[in-house]
Design a protein around this motif. Sequence first.
Motif, short mmCIF file in Angstrom:
data_model
loop_
_atom_site.label_atom_id
_atom_site.label_comp_id
_atom_site.label_asym_id
_atom_site.label_seq_id
_atom_site.Cartn_x
_atom_site.Cartn_y
_atom_site.Cartn_z
N GLU A 1 -10.38 35.94 19.98
CA GLU A 1 -10.08 36.07 21.41
C GLU A 1 -10.79 35.00 22.21
OE1 GLU A 1 -9.68 40.84 21.84
OE2 GLU A 1 -10.96 39.85 23.34
N LYS A 2 -12.11 34.84 21.94
CA LYS A 2 -12.91 33.92 22.75
C LYS A 2 -12.54 32.45 22.50
CE LYS A 2 -16.93 37.01 22.93
NZ LYS A 2 -17.13 37.35 24.33
N LEU A 3 -12.10 32.16 21.25
CA LEU A 3 -11.75 30.77 20.93
C LEU A 3 -10.27 30.48 21.17
CD1 LEU A 3 -13.80 30.46 17.59
CD2 LEU A 3 -14.29 29.27 19.73
N GLY A 4 -9.55 31.50 21.65
CA GLY A 4 -8.12 31.32 21.92
C GLY A 4 -7.33 31.10 20.64
N ARG A 5 -7.82 31.67 19.52
CA ARG A 5 -7.09 31.52 18.26
C ARG A 5 -6.15 32.70 18.08
NH1 ARG A 5 -12.15 29.79 14.27
NH2 ARG A 5 -12.51 27.77 15.22
N GLU A 6 -5.12 32.51 17.32
CA GLU A 6 -4.17 33.59 17.05
C GLU A 6 -4.89 34.75 16.36
OE1 GLU A 6 -0.18 34.20 14.46
OE2 GLU A 6 -0.66 32.14 15.10
N LYS A 7 -4.53 35.99 16.74
CA LYS A 7 -5.15 37.18 16.14
C LYS A 7 -5.05 37.11 14.61
CE LYS A 7 -4.79 42.09 16.96
NZ LYS A 7 -3.92 43.16 17.31
N GLY A 8 -6.14 37.41 13.92
CA GLY A 8 -6.11 37.42 12.45
C GLY A 8 -6.52 36.10 11.82
#
Length: 349
Positions: free
Chosen positions: A269-276
């Motif tokens: 969430e914090k790094l703006g990466r896709e969930k998982g």
Amino acid sequence: MSSSILITGGAGFIGSHLVRLFVTKYPQYNIVNLDKLTYAGNLENLKDIENRPNYSFVKGDITDLQLLRNLFAEHKFSGVLHCAAESHVDRSITDPLAFVTTNVLGTATLLLAAKEAWDGVYDGKVFYHISTDEVYGSLGEEGFFIEETAYDPRSPYSASKASSDHMVRAFYHTYHFPVKISNCSNNYGPFHFPEKLIPLCIHNIINNKSLPIYGKGENVRDWLFVEDHVRAIDVIYHTGKIGETYNIGGHNEWTNIALVKELCRQMDEKLGREKGTSEKLITYVKDRAGHDLRYAIDATKLKNELGWLPSLQFEEGISKTIDWYLANTEWLNDVTSGAYLEYYNKQYS
Ligand code: NAD
Ligand code: TYD
């Protein structure tokens, strides 16, 4: 200054939070931080308070009796907060003697120096030994460690800490020396050296490196935010009874795998990466030798007698911790270069 206090190991993880709390909350205390600056000690951890008039740093070893004698003579300490230790279980498995030297011999040397300096006049004096719940051994699925739980240390680290606790109690019983002891569960928070599970995983998630989980990841630890730990030390130092032991813990048990998955979730969430994304980095590796299954603290005595309670919920504490590491990547990069890289490659190869 109304009194001088010696804090040992103040450049380490917990010690730096303790130094910061005492220097800022008690301007009337003269705080002397004695630290050998091993790989785990870092004066960067204290940059924000290093110029305070009531703070000074001495580089030195707690096994050096003459140095301790000189410091006691110069500063007339009325209190000692003893944090200095070798603290990492995995390192204790490969180099147990370093743990015996600092944790056992170092603690005994410090006790002796304080005893000589205080010379039987113990009114207003406190020798506070900071210890760990690992001295109690390993729990099964049920139950909690209480202050009366029989010691059953199982790693060279916990055996060395248990031995130091015994030495501290021996000084109390033999010489009526004014000691206090606390045994705390696993800490987490800013300035935690990235050889330990939480900062290691935060570092590796940032760098897209694998997340090494020992065994099946089913071992359980009881995690406490470091600022809550040092708040407890403050309360015990000032209001705890001489000769007593207090357990400190957060009633916050997590299996390692659940904890690492929570870290992955928050960091995606914090790094703006896709969930998982980060969970894919989880890698099961060979288990730690003699790996303790479960630690869990019952801190009822501390709550009932001294009114201490943890202030943070885990998800909030972890979120604060991740934010700190993301804002301090330079600190993280500095401590993970050099000698640490060698250790890492050897440990996880
Ligand atoms: P740490 O490894 O981060 O810091 C230890 C500090 O002690 C370092 O600054 C190091 O340079 C210093 N030191 C080591 N050997 C020394 C020596 N011979 N002379 C002087 N200084 C020396 O450790 P930490 O995690 O901050 O733990 C601090 C204390 O709290 C330890 O006694 C540990 O057993 C106890 N504890 C830790 C935890 C935890 O989760 N980290 C939990 C409960 C109790
Ligand atoms: P650690 O942070 O070393 O603290 P301690 O051993 O004092 O409890 O380890 C916490 C838990 O995480 C412990 O059960 C061991 C496990 N662990 C891993 O699974 N992988 C790792 O790389 C590390 C360092 C620890």
